[in-house]
Design a protein around this motif. Structure first.
Motif, PDB file in Angstrom:
ATOM      1  N   LEU A  43      38.177  32.451  44.423  1.00 47.82           N
ATOM      2  CA  LEU A  43      38.634  33.402  43.416  1.00 47.82           C
ATOM      3  C   LEU A  43      38.668  34.820  43.952  1.00 47.82           C
ATOM      4  O   LEU A  43      39.582  35.593  43.650  1.00 47.82           O
ATOM      5  N   GLY A  44      37.644  35.171  44.728  1.00 52.53           N
ATOM      6  CA  GLY A  44      37.520  36.544  45.158  1.00 52.53           C
ATOM      7  C   GLY A  44      37.089  37.424  43.987  1.00 52.53           C
ATOM      8  O   GLY A  44      36.974  36.971  42.842  1.00 52.53           O
ATOM      9  N   GLY A  45      36.852  38.671  44.248  1.00 52.42           N
ATOM     10  CA  GLY A  45      36.513  39.609  43.192  1.00 52.42           C
ATOM     11  C   GLY A  45      35.168  39.320  42.548  1.00 52.42           C
ATOM     12  O   GLY A  45      34.325  38.598  43.094  1.00 52.42           O
ATOM     13  N   PRO A  46      34.936  39.843  41.345  1.00 49.11           N
ATOM     14  CA  PRO A  46      33.624  39.745  40.697  1.00 49.11           C
ATOM     15  C   PRO A  46      33.235  38.329  40.293  1.00 49.11           C
ATOM     16  O   PRO A  46      32.049  38.048  40.098  1.00 49.11           O
ATOM     17  N   LEU A  47      34.204  37.434  40.139  1.00 49.81           N
ATOM     18  CA  LEU A  47      33.887  36.069  39.721  1.00 49.81           C
ATOM     19  C   LEU A  47      33.471  35.169  40.884  1.00 49.81           C
ATOM     20  O   LEU A  47      32.976  34.068  40.647  1.00 49.81           O
ATOM     21  N   GLN A  48      33.657  35.623  42.117  1.00 52.25           N
ATOM     22  CA  GLN A  48      33.352  34.757  43.252  1.00 52.25           C
ATOM     23  C   GLN A  48      31.887  34.334  43.317  1.00 52.25           C
ATOM     24  O   GLN A  48      31.597  33.159  43.551  1.00 52.25           O
ATOM     25  N   HIS A  58      50.497  36.720  42.161  1.00 55.02           N
ATOM     26  CA  HIS A  58      49.125  36.699  42.657  1.00 55.02           C
ATOM     27  C   HIS A  58      48.222  37.395  41.638  1.00 55.02           C
ATOM     28  O   HIS A  58      48.668  37.830  40.586  1.00 55.02           O
ATOM     29  N   GLY A  59      46.940  37.498  41.985  1.00 56.97           N
ATOM     30  CA  GLY A  59      46.016  38.199  41.103  1.00 56.97           C
ATOM     31  C   GLY A  59      45.843  37.496  39.772  1.00 56.97           C
ATOM     32  O   GLY A  59      45.746  36.264  39.691  1.00 56.97           O
ATOM     33  N   LEU A  60      45.828  38.275  38.690  1.00 59.84           N
ATOM     34  CA  LEU A  60      45.613  37.729  37.359  1.00 59.84           C
ATOM     35  C   LEU A  60      46.717  36.761  36.947  1.00 59.84           C
ATOM     36  O   LEU A  60      46.457  35.781  36.241  1.00 59.84           O
TER      37      LEU A  60
END
Length: 366
Positions: free
Chosen positions: A29-34, A316-318
C-alpha cells in the motif's frame, strides 16, 4: 445466540486486515496504511479465535445441558457452509491458470483433502495458498466435536485444564524446535495445524466458560471494558514482539500472546457492556456477512486489477486503491450471493426439516 455487533465488527476488521496484508502482491500500500498492512496476517488469528468461540459454543452449550451431540447435523452444517464457495473458487484456479496471483499451485488433491497446509511448497506454489487457514479450521471442525463429546461424557475441570495446557506447551515446543533447527518459518511454524491451535483454543475456552460457568461469564461481561483494554494492550505487545516474526521469541511465544489478547477482545465484543459490543459501524455487518467469500476470492480480484493498472499507469494513488477495493467487494459479493448464500438457505431448510423447525443461530452460521 443472536447476531452481535461487536463480533460482526471484529470479523470485518479481520477480513479487511488480511486483505490489506495481501497487498504485498501488488507492491504494498505504501503511505500511512503500510504499517497496518504489514501485520494484517494477524487477522487470520482473529478468525481462529472467533471460530473457536462460535463453533465451541454451538457444540458445548447443548452438551452443558445434558443434550446429545448430533454429529451428522453439525458436519452437514459445516459442509454447506464451507464447501460450495471453496469448490467454486478452487475450480476457477484450476480452470483458468492465467487468473491466478502466482503461476505455481499445489495439486488439487491437497486442497480437496485439506492437507495443503501440511504439504505446501510455498516457494514454488503460492497460488491460492491462503487456503492454508481453511485447512486448519477444517481439522478443528473434524476433531473438536469428538473431543467435546468425550469430555462431556467424563466431565472434569482438571482434564480441560490439562488438555489446554498440553496444546499450548506442545505448540511452544514444536515452534521452538523448528526455530532452533532453521526450518522454513512458513512451512514449519506458520502453516501447520499443530503449531496454530492457540487461537482456536482461546476461543473454545471462552465458549466453555460461557456454557459451563455462566456466573463467571456474567462476571467477565461486567468487566468487559477492562477486557477490551487489556486485549488491546496484549495485541499491541504481540505486534511489538512480531517486529521480526521469524525470531525465536516471536515464533515461540508470539502466537499464544496474540491469541490471548484477541480472545479478550472477542469476550468484550460478545456482550453489550463494553464499547466494542455496542459500537455499530455502518457496513461492518455486511462485510462480516460476506467475509468468507471475500477471503476466498480477494487475491483473484487483486491480480486482475493489477494487470489492468499496468496498462493504465496514469491511474494510481487513491484512484487505484478505490479500483482494488471495488473489485474485491464486487467479486466477494458475487461469490456470496451467487454461491454461498443459496447453499446457506438450502442448509437452513434441511436443518429446519431435520430439527422440526429449530432456527439456526449465528454460531451455526459462523
Amino acid at each position: 445466540m443472536q447476531r452481535l455487533p461487536g463480533l460482526d465488527l471484529l470479523r470485518a476488521i479481520a477480513i479487511v486486515w488480511v486483505m490489506l496484508f495481501h497487498s504485498w502482491m501488488i507492491g504494498g500500500l505504501g503511505g500511512p496504511l503500510q504499517p497496518v498492512a504489514d501485520y494484517g496476517w494477524m487477522g487470520v488469528d482473529l478468525f481462529f479465535v472467533l471460530s473457536g468461540y462460535l463453533i465451541g459454543y454451538q457444540l458445548l452449550e447443548p452438551l452443558s445441558r445434558g443434550e446429545p451431540l448430533h454429529f451428522g447435523a453439525f458436519y452437514l452444517r459445516r459442509a454447506f457452509r464451507i464447501l460450495p464457495a471453496f469448490l467454486a473458487v478452487l475450480s476457477l484456479y484450476l480452470l483458468f491458470p492465467d487468473w491466478r496471483e502466482a503461476p505455481g499451485m499445489q495439486p488439487a488433491w491437497q486442497f480437496l483433502t485439506f492437507t495443503l497446509n501440511l504439504l505446501i511448497d510455498y516457494r514454488h506454489n503460492q497460488a491460492f495458498s491462503h487456503a492454508w487457514s481453511l485447512c486448519v479450521e477444517e481439522h478443528f471442525y473434524l476433531l473438536f466435536p469428538v473431543l467435546a463429546w468425550w469430555l462431556a461424557r467424563h466431565p472434569s475441570r482438571g482434564r480441560v485444564v490439562a488438555g489446554a495446557a498440553f496444546v499450548v506447551v506442545a505448540g511452544l515446543l514444536l515452534r521452538g524446535y523448528a526455530s532452533l533447527h532453521g526450518k522454513d518459518w512458513l512451512e514449519s511454524i506458520y502453516f501447520p495445524t499443530w503449531t496454530r491451535l492457540d487461537g482456536l483454543l482461546a476461543g473454545v475456552l471462552l465458549a466453555a466458560i460461557q456454557a459451563y460457568l455462566p456466573d463467571r461469564w456474567t462476571t467477565l461481561q461486567r468487566h468487559a471494558q477492562l477486557l477490551a483494554g487489556a486485549g488491546l494492550l496484549l495485541v499491541g505487545a504481540a505486534i511489538w514482539l512480531f517486529r521480526d516474526k521469524t525470531a525465536f521469541a516471536a515464533s515461540v511465544f508470539g502466537f499464544p500472546l496474540l491469541s490471548l489478547g484477541l480472545a479478550l477482545l472477542v469476550a468484550a465484543g460478545a456482550g453489550s457492556t463494553a464499547w466494542l459490543g455496542r459500537w455499530r459501524v455502518p457496513g461492518a455487518g455486511w462485510v462480516a456477512g460476506i467475509s468468507y467469500s471475500l477471503y476466498l476470492s480477494h487475491k483473484l480480484a487483486l491480480h486482475a486489477v493489477h494487470g489492468l493498472l499496468l496498462r493504465w499507469p496514469a491511474l494510481h494513488g487513491l484512484a487505484a486503491f478505490a479500483a482494488y477495493a471495488l473489485a474485491i467487494a464486487t467479486t466477494g459479493a458475487l461469490l456470496h450471493y451467487a454461491v454461498e448464500r443459496p447453499f446457506l438457505r438450502l442448509r437452513t431448510r434441511l436443518v429446519r426439516t431435520g430439527s422440526r423447525g429449530v432456527v439456526e443461530t449465528q454460531a451455526a452460521s459462523a
